[in-house]
Design an enzyme around this catalytic site. Structure first.
Site, mmCIF file in Angstrom:
data_model
loop_
_atom_site.group_PDB
_atom_site.id
_atom_site.type_symbol
_atom_site.label_atom_id
_atom_site.label_comp_id
_atom_site.label_asym_id
_atom_site.label_seq_id
_atom_site.Cartn_x
_atom_site.Cartn_y
_atom_site.Cartn_z
ATOM 1 N N GLU A 197 14.070 11.446 -11.568
ATOM 2 C CA GLU A 197 13.229 11.873 -10.447
ATOM 3 C C GLU A 197 12.719 13.292 -10.672
ATOM 4 O O GLU A 197 11.615 13.637 -10.240
ATOM 5 C CB GLU A 197 13.991 11.819 -9.127
ATOM 6 C CG GLU A 197 14.256 10.422 -8.621
ATOM 7 C CD GLU A 197 15.512 9.817 -9.198
ATOM 8 O OE1 GLU A 197 16.132 10.446 -10.096
ATOM 9 O OE2 GLU A 197 15.882 8.707 -8.758
ATOM 10 N N ARG A 206 17.798 7.504 2.685
ATOM 11 C CA ARG A 206 19.133 7.003 2.303
ATOM 12 C C ARG A 206 20.141 8.142 2.291
ATOM 13 O O ARG A 206 19.813 9.278 1.973
ATOM 14 C CB ARG A 206 19.039 6.356 0.917
ATOM 15 C CG ARG A 206 20.354 6.267 0.170
ATOM 16 C CD ARG A 206 20.232 5.630 -1.203
ATOM 17 N NE ARG A 206 21.359 6.025 -2.029
ATOM 18 C CZ ARG A 206 21.520 5.676 -3.294
ATOM 19 N NH1 ARG A 206 20.625 4.923 -3.898
ATOM 20 N NH2 ARG A 206 22.575 6.091 -3.975
ATOM 21 N N THR A 224 17.568 2.853 -5.221
ATOM 22 C CA THR A 224 17.710 2.050 -4.013
ATOM 23 C C THR A 224 17.656 2.983 -2.802
ATOM 24 O O THR A 224 18.224 4.060 -2.863
ATOM 25 C CB THR A 224 19.070 1.320 -4.033
ATOM 26 O OG1 THR A 224 19.181 0.604 -5.256
ATOM 27 C CG2 THR A 224 19.230 0.395 -2.861
ATOM 28 N N ASN A 257 21.807 -1.761 -12.341
ATOM 29 C CA ASN A 257 22.238 -1.501 -10.979
ATOM 30 C C ASN A 257 21.132 -0.924 -10.112
ATOM 31 O O ASN A 257 21.352 0.015 -9.376
ATOM 32 C CB ASN A 257 23.403 -0.513 -11.017
ATOM 33 C CG ASN A 257 23.977 -0.280 -9.657
ATOM 34 O OD1 ASN A 257 24.323 -1.224 -8.973
ATOM 35 N ND2 ASN A 257 24.049 0.972 -9.241
HETATM 36 C C1 TPP Z 1 19.336 10.723 -9.229
HETATM 37 C C2 TPP Z 1 19.470 9.257 -9.124
HETATM 38 N N1 TPP Z 1 18.404 8.501 -9.400
HETATM 39 C C3 TPP Z 1 18.494 7.163 -9.328
HETATM 40 C C4 TPP Z 1 19.656 6.581 -8.954
HETATM 41 C C5 TPP Z 1 19.702 5.085 -8.782
HETATM 42 N N2 TPP Z 1 20.409 4.434 -9.851
HETATM 43 C C6 TPP Z 1 21.718 4.230 -9.802
HETATM 44 S S1 TPP Z 1 22.300 3.440 -11.120
HETATM 45 C C7 TPP Z 1 20.742 3.332 -11.800
HETATM 46 C C8 TPP Z 1 20.489 2.619 -13.073
HETATM 47 C C9 TPP Z 1 21.662 2.477 -13.909
HETATM 48 O O1 TPP Z 1 21.265 1.945 -15.130
HETATM 49 P P1 TPP Z 1 22.182 2.120 -16.377
HETATM 50 O O2 TPP Z 1 22.564 3.555 -16.556
HETATM 51 O O3 TPP Z 1 21.509 1.479 -17.525
HETATM 52 O O4 TPP Z 1 23.536 1.378 -15.991
HETATM 53 P P2 TPP Z 1 23.750 -0.164 -15.626
HETATM 54 O O5 TPP Z 1 23.684 -0.253 -14.156
HETATM 55 O O6 TPP Z 1 22.677 -0.937 -16.320
HETATM 56 O O7 TPP Z 1 25.121 -0.485 -16.132
HETATM 57 C C10 TPP Z 1 19.816 3.937 -11.003
HETATM 58 C C11 TPP Z 1 18.394 4.023 -11.312
HETATM 59 C C12 TPP Z 1 20.752 7.415 -8.671
HETATM 60 N N3 TPP Z 1 21.937 6.940 -8.292
HETATM 61 N N4 TPP Z 1 20.635 8.736 -8.756
#
Ligand code: TPP
Ligand code: SF4
Ligand code: SF4
Length: 1017
Positions: free
Chosen positions: A64, A114, A31, A999
Site C-alpha cells: 500500500e 476495517r 480485506t 489469504n
Molecule cells: C499492510 C497490509 N496490506 C495488506 C494486507 C492483507 N493481506 C493479508 S495476507 C495477504 C496476502 C498474503 O499472501 P502471501 O504472503 O503470499 O501468503 P499466503 O496467504 O499466500 O500464504 C494480504 C494481501 C495486510 N494484512 N496488511
C-alpha cells in the site's frame, strides 16, 4: 436519466462509481477492500470506458505504501487517480496522504473501513483506520448503506476535482462492503453531466510537465514552512460548500435529501444520537418504532466528517434536544473521549450550548453486531437523570462496567419483511447458493432484498451463517437476524454439537435440517433445550437428506443446489415453478462451460430439493424432554482447560458474542495457551483413512505429508503395547531402528482429520483407504491413547523423513484448508526443532491457520516446550523475527557475562565444570539446554548465581524461524527480508510459496516470482 435497479454489494457500488471518474488506479489488496480493486481490474480488462471515454489503467504495486506512491506520482502527472484500501493498508498510505493533500491533488481513496490490529488482527469493520487519517488533510465522507455508497461516492470525486482537496470516501467494512442490496444505479451520463470539466482541465493543465516545468516537493526551513502550511486554509473552508453543491445536484437528479448532516426523527426530539456509518439505518428503524410509541427521539447522520462544519451540525439538531449520545466506532485508549464525541463537544461548547448534555459511547469494534437492542439501550440511558458519561454497547463489560444493559428488543424491521437464516459449512456452497437466491428474488420480484454473510475464523470447513431478508419496504436492518421466519441447518453436526440454532426461529416459523436421519430419529439428535423450544413455539420442523440425494445424483458433497431448492419450496417467496425455472437458468449460466452433463446434474439436484422434504410431527413430550447427558470433564493443564471451557467452546458454538469482558482478563495482552486445537474435535471429514497394518511398509510418508497431524506413527515398548486399548493396531517393526525392540503403530484421529486423502495418495503400497467417518469412531480412543501414553523413542528419532515422524508434532489440527501444504511443512519444522523455536509469522494464510484466538494449533511436548509464536504485521515480519533473534542473542550474552563474572569471583569446582561445559555448547540448541540445566542445578546447589538460575530458561540456545508467504517475502516484506538476510543474523526463513496471495479476497493478485527477487539483489 432513470436509474436501473441492480442487486450488488457496497464494494461493487463504490467500484462502479469510482471507475467513472478514474484514469489510473494504483492498487494493493487488503480485506475487505480487495473486491473494489478486483472489479475495476476486471472492467478495465474488458475495456469498459470511464466518463472521459477511456479505459482505466490499473497498476498493482508491492504494498500500500507503494500504491500510495504510485497514486501520488500519477496525480502529479495529471491523471485522475483512485485507490482502494482499509486498515493497515490505509495506515501505510498515511505519509503519502499528507503529501497528496499538501499538493492539493484530487485523489479519491475508497475505504471499506476495517479494524486496525491491536492485541489481535481482525479483518472486520470499525472506524479505527479512517479515524487515524483525520489529520492528513484528506476530506472524509461517510456512507451508511449500499444505496448511499452508490449515491454519494460521486460527491467524493466531484468535490475533489472542484475543491482540489483529496477525499477519503468510506463505508463500513463487511456490513456495507459485503452486504448485498437491490439498489438504483447511476447512468454514467448523469455522472458526466455533473462533472466540472473546467476543473478537470485546470487539473490537467497544472500537472507536472517538462513542456512547461515546475518543481514540487521541496524542503523548507522553520522560517517559512508554517506560514506556507497555513496558506491552504481557504481550500478547506470551501470544501463543505462544494460538497453541499454536489449533494444538491444529486438530490435534484434522484430526489434524495443528502446534506452534510442529515437529521432523522421527531422534529421536537429530546434525545438524539449522532453517528456515522451503517449504525444509522439501525437507529432509524428503532426511531420509527419509538416514534410510534410516542417517544421523542432522533438521529444526526454525519456525512462530511472532515472538514467538520460545526454550524451545520448544530443547525441539524432540534432546538428541543437536551441530551445527545455520540457513538464512535473506534477506541482511543487514554483519550478524553473518542474522536466524533470530541468534535461534537467542541462544536457545542463553542456555540455556548451548555444546556445540552453530551455523552459518548463506543460500539461495533471488529464488526461486533449492533442490533436494535443496543440502540434502544442508548435512548434508555439518555432518558436517565444522570446518564453514564462514557459507555459501550453490544457487549457485557463486567470489569470496568462501561456497558449499558440491553434488554430483549421488539421486532423493528419493516412490516412484512421475511427473514431467513442458513447455517452452512465453509466451502459447502451455502453462501454461494444464497447469493444466487437473493439475486433471483431481487431480479425477478419487486421486493427489496438484503443478504449478509457471517463467517468464523476457519479457512474452510468453518461455520458460515447467511442472513437473507426480503420484503415490500426498504430494508434498513443492518444487523444479524436474531429471529427468523425460516432457519436451515445445512450440516447435521451442528445439531449434534448443540449449537443454539432453532432458538433463532420465530414462533410458528420453519426449521429445516439437512441430515441422513429417519423421521423417527430426529429426537435422538436434538438436545433438550431445542426440543422444548420447538414444541413450545409451534415450530414447523422439516428434514431433508440432501447428502444421500446428491451423492446419488453424482454431485458428491455439493448439497447446496438441492438445499436452495428446498428453501424456495418452503419459503414460497416465488411460485414454485418460477423458482425452479430461475434456479435452473442460473445453473445453466454457471455450468454450461463445464458441459451439459454438469448442467443436467444440477437441474436434477434442483428438482430433488423441491420434492424431498419430510415434515416431522413434533411429539407432545418434547415440551418436557429428558435432560441431556452431563458433559465430560476435560483433561489438561488448568489454564488451558479454563481457556477452552470459557472461550474456545462458546466461540466454536458461534456463541462468542455472549462472552463478557472478564472472560478475557487472563488474556488481556492478546496471549493464549498453546495446544487448544486438540479440544476442538470438529469431526468435519465425511471420510477418513483406515490403516491396513498388513500391507504397510512403515515408511511414515503418510504422517510426513498430513497437513493436520491427524495420522501419526508410533513406536510402542512392551508396556505401552500391553496397555493399549483393544483394537489398537500394531505390528513388529519390519526393518531399521527399533526392530526387535518396539511395535510399530499408526494412529488416526477421525474427529480431527479433514478428509483430504493426501495420506492415501502418498502411500506407496495402498495401505490406507478412505472410509466413512462413522465407521472409524473406535479409532479415536486409540489415537487419544497414543498421544497421551506412548513416549517419544529418542533412539528412533532422527532428521530423516521416517525418523522425523516419530517426534511429537508441535503443530496439530489447525484450521487450514483440507490438504493444505503450508501446514505440512510447518509441522515438519516443529518436529525438527519446535521445542526451542521462536516463530515470527507474517500475516497471511500461515498466520490465520497458525494463530486463531483461543484455538492455538501450535502445541507443547511432554515437557511443556514448544514454539513461541507471534505475528506482528504483514509488512514487517522479517524485521520482527530479527528483533526476536537480537533479543535472544543479547539476553544470552548478558547471562554469559554474569556467569563469567561469577567464575572470576571464584566458585566451587562443580559450578566451574558445569559453566565450562555450557560455554562449550553455547551455540548448540540441544547441548546448551542440557548443559544449561546442569549449570543451573549446580548453581542452585551451591546457593549462588540466583539471577542466573532465575533466567535458566535462556541458558539454552534458541532457533528463530521467520514464516510467511511469497506475497510477504517477495513483495511487501521484500526490503526487510533483504536487510535481515544481509545482516547475517542467525535466522531461518520459510517462504510458503503458493504463487498467489492466498489469504486475500483478490485471488487475481500474484506476488512477484522468486527470480525477480534474486535478480534485483
Ligand atoms: C499492510 C497490509 N496490506 C495488506 C494486507 C492483507 N493481506 C493479508 S495476507 C495477504 C496476502 C498474503 O499472501 P502471501 O504472503 O503470499 O501468503 P499466503 O496467504 O499466500 O500464504 C494480504 C494481501 C495486510 N494484512 N496488511
Ligand atoms: S485424510 Fe488428510 S487430514 Fe486426514 S489423516 Fe490423511 S492427510 Fe491427514
Ligand atoms: S504411507 Fe502407507 S506404507 Fe507408509 S507408513 Fe503410511 S500407511 Fe504405511
Amino acid at each position: 436519466m432513470k436509474r436501473q435497479f441492480k442487486t450488488m454489494d457496497g464494494n461493487n457500488a463504490a467500484a462502479y462509481v469510482s471507475y467513472a471518474f478514474t484514469d489510473v488506479s494504483g492498487i494493493y489488496p487488503i480485506t475487505p477492500s480487495s473486491p473494489m480493486a478486483d472489479y475495476v481490474d476486471q472492467w478495465a480488462a474488458a475495456g469498459q470506458k470511464n466518463i472521459f471515454g477511456s479505459t482505466v489503467q490499473v497498476v498493482e504495486m508491492e504494498s500500500e505504501a507503494g500504491a500510495a506512491g504510485a497514486v501520488h506520482g500519477s496525480l502529479g502527472a495529471g491523471a485522475l487517480t483512485t485507490t482502494y484500501t482499509a486498515s493497515q493498508g490505509l495506515l501505510l498510505m498515511i505519509p503519502n496522504m499528507y503529501k497528496i493533500a499538501g499538493e492539493l491533488l484530487p485523489a479519491v481513496f475508497h475505504v471499506s473501513a476495517r479494524t486496525v490490529s491491536t492485541h489481535a488482527l481482525n479483518i472486520f469493520g470499525d472506524h479505527s483506520d479512517v479515524y487515524a487519517c483525520r489529520q492528513t488533510g484528506f476530506a472524509m465522507l461517510a456512507e451508511g448503506n449500499v444505496q448511499e455508497v452508490m449515491d454519494l461516492a460521486p460527491v467524493a470525486h466531484l468535490a475533489a476535482i472542484e475543491g482540489k482537496v483529496p477525499f477519503l470516501n468510506f463505508f463500513d467494512g463487511f456490513r456495507t462492503s459485503h452486504e448485498i442490496q437491490k439498489v438504483a444505479v447511476w447512468d454514467y451520463e448523469d455522472l458526466k453531466e455533473m462533472t466540472n470539466m473546467d476543473a478537470v482541465k485546470e487539473f490537467r493543465d497544472k500537472s507536472l510537465n517538462p513542456e512547461h516545468p515546475h518543481l514540487r516537493g521541496s524542503h523548507e526551513n522553520g522560517d517559512i514552512f508554517f506560514q506556507h502550511r497555513e496558506a491552504c486554509n481557504k481550500y478547506y473552508d470551501a470544501v463543505p460548500d462544494v460538497v453541499e453543491k454536489y449533494m444538491d445536484k444529486i438530490n435534484k437528479k434522484i430526489g434524495t435529501d443528502y446534506q452534510l448532516f442529515n437529521y432523522y426523527g421527531a422534529p421536537d426530539a429530546d434525545r438524539v444520537i449522532i453517528a456515522m456509518g451503517s449504525i444509522c439505518d439501525v437507529a432509524e428503524e428503532v426511531i420509527d418504532y419509538m416514534l410510534a410509541q410516542g417517544e421523542k427521539v432522533g438521529l444526526i447522520k454525519v456525512r462530511l466528517y472532515r472538514p467538520f462544519r460545526a454550524d451545520k451540525l448544530i443547525a441539524a439538531l432540534p432546538k428541543t434536544c437536551k441530551k445527545v449520545a455520540v457513538l464512535d466506532r473506534t477506541k482511543e485508549p487514554g483519550a478524553l473521549g473518542d474522536p466524533l464525541f470530541l468534535d461534537v463537544v467542541t462544536a457545542f461548547a463553542e456555540a455556548g450550548m451548555n444546556d445540552v448534555k453530551v455523552i459518548g459511547g463506543r460500539y461495533g469494534l471488529g464488526s461486533k453486531d449492533t442490533p436494535p437492542a443496543s440502540v434502544f439501550a442508548v435512548y434508555d440511558e439518555l432518558a436517565k437523570a444522570d446518564p453514564k458519561k462514557r459507555f459501550t454497547i453490544g457487549i457485557v463489560d463486567d470489569v470496568t462496567n462501561l456497558s449499558l444493559e440491553e434488554k430483549p428488543a421488539p421486532l423493528t424491521a419493516a412490516k412484512g419483511t421475511i427473514e431467513c437464516k442458513f447455517w452452512g459449512l465453509g466451502g459447502d456452497g451455502t453462501v454461494g447458493a444464497n447469493k444466487n437466491s437473493i439475486k433471483i428474488i431481487g431480479d425477478h420480484t419487486d421486493k427489496y432484498v438484503q443478504a449478509y454473510f457471517q463467517y468464523d475464523s476457519k479457512k474452510t470447513g468453518g461455520v458460515t451463517i447467511s442472513h437473507l431478508r426480503f420484503g415490500d419496504s426498504p430494508i434498513k436492518s443492518s444487523y444479524y437476524i436474531n429471529k427468523a421466519d425460516f432457519v436451515a441447518c445445512h450440516n447435521p453436526s451442528y445439531i449434534e454439537k448443540g449449537f443454539k440454532i432453532v432458538q433463532d426461529v420465530k414462533p410458528g416459523g420453519i426449521f429445516l435440517i439437512n441430515c441422513q436421519w429417519g423421521a423417527d430419529e430426529v429426537g435422538k439428535h436434538l438436545d433438550a433445550a431445542s426440543k422444548k423450544y420447538i414444541a413450545e413455539n409451534d415450530i414447523q420442523l422439516y428434514i431433508i437428506d440432501a447428502i444421500d440425494l446428491c451423492a446419488k445424483i453424482g454431485m458428491g458433497k455439493r448439497t447446496n443446489t438441492t438445499l436452495q431448492s428446498a428453501f424456495f419450496s418452503l419459503a414460497e417467496v416465488l411460485p414454485k415453478a418460477d423458482a425452479i425455472k430461475y434456479m435452473k437458468d442460473a445453473a445453466t449460466k454457471s455450468y454450461s462451460k463445464k458441459g451439459q452433463d454438469i448442467v443436467d446434474m444440477n437441474h436434477k439436484a434442483i428438482d430433488a430439493g423441491a420434492d424431498a422434504l419430510v415434515k416431522i410431527d413434533v411429539p407432545a413430550e418434547w415440551k418436557n424432554p429428558e435432560a441431556d447427558a452431563p458433559k465430560a470433564k476435560l483433561d489438561g493443564p488448568e489454564a488451558l482447560v479454563t481457556q477452552v471451557e470459557n472461550i474456545l467452546f462458546p466461540v466454536g458454538n458461534m456463541d462468542g458474542d455472549s462472552l463478557p469482558v472478564s472472560a478475557f482478563m487472563p488474556h488481556v495482552d492478546g496471549e493464549w495457551e498453546l495446544g487448544a486445537s486438540a479440544y476442538e474435535k470438529r469431526g468435519v471429514a465425511v471420510n477418513v483413512p483406515e490403516w491396513d497394518q498388513t500391507k504397510c511398509i512403515q515408511c511414515n510418508q503418510c504422517a510426513y505429508v498430513c497437513p493436520h497431524a491427524t495420522i501419526r506413527a508410533y513406536m510402542l515398548n512392551d508396556e505401552e503395547a500391553k496397555n493399549a486399548p483393544e483394537g489398537f493396531k500394531m505390528v513388529d517393526v519390519k526393518a531399521g531402528k527399533g526392530k526387535g525392540e518396539y511395535q510399530f503403530g499408526l494412529a488416526v484421529s477421525p474427529l480431527d482429520c479433514m478428509g483430504c486423502g493426501v495420506c492415501v495418495t502418498i502411500c506407496p503400497v495402498g495401505a490406507l483407504e478412505m472410509k466413512p467417518q462413522e465407521s472409524q469412531h473406535a479409532e479415536q480412543k486409540n489415537f487419544d491413547y497414543a498421544v497421551k501414553n506412548i513416549s517419544v523413542k529418542e533412539d528412533v528419532v532422527d532428521n530423516t523423513l521416517k525418523g522425523s515422524q516419530f517426534q511429537t508434532p508441535l503443530l496439530e489440527f489447525s484450521g487450514s484448508c483440507a490438504g493444505c501444504a503450508e501446514t505440512s511443512y510447518a509441522r515438519l519444522i516443529t518436529q525438527l526443532c519446535g521445542d526451542h523455536t521462536y516463530i515470527s509469522n507474517a500475516t497471511g494464510c500461515s498466520s490465520i491457520w497458525g494463530g486463531p484466538g483461543a484455538t492455538a494449533p501450535y502445541t507443547v511436548n511432554a515437557k511443556g516446550q514448544g514454539p513461541a509464536w507471534n505475528n506482528s504485521l504483514f509488512e514487517d515480519n522479517a524485521e520482527h523475527g530479527m528483533g526476536m533473534r537480537v533479543a535472544v542473542k543479547t539476553r544470552r550474552a548478558q547471562l554469559k557475562a554474569q556467569v563469567e563474572a561469577l567464575l572470576e569471583e571464584g566458585v566451587p569446582a562443580e559450578v566451574k565444570d558445569a559453566a565450562e561445559a555450557w560455554f562449550a555448547a553455547f551455540d548448540d540448541p540441544t547441548e546448551s539446554r542440557t548443559t544449561g540445566d546442569a549449570l543451573a542445578a549446580a548453581l542452585e546447589k551451591a546457593g549462588i548465581g540466583k539471577e542466573i538460575v532465575e533466567r535458566k530458561d535462556m541458558l539454552g540456545e534458541k532457533t528463530v524461524w521467520i514464516f510467511g508467504g511469497d506475497g510477504w517475502a517477495y513483495d511487501i516484506g521484500y526490503g526487510g527480508l533483504d536487510h535481515v538476510l544481509a545482516s547475517g543474523e542467525n535466522v531461518n526463513v520459510m517462504v510458503f510459496d503458493t504463487e498467489v496471495y492466498s489469504n486475500t479476497g483478490f485471488q487475481g493478485f500474484q506476488p512477484r516470482t522468486g527470480s525477480s527477487v534474486r535478480s534485483s539483489r
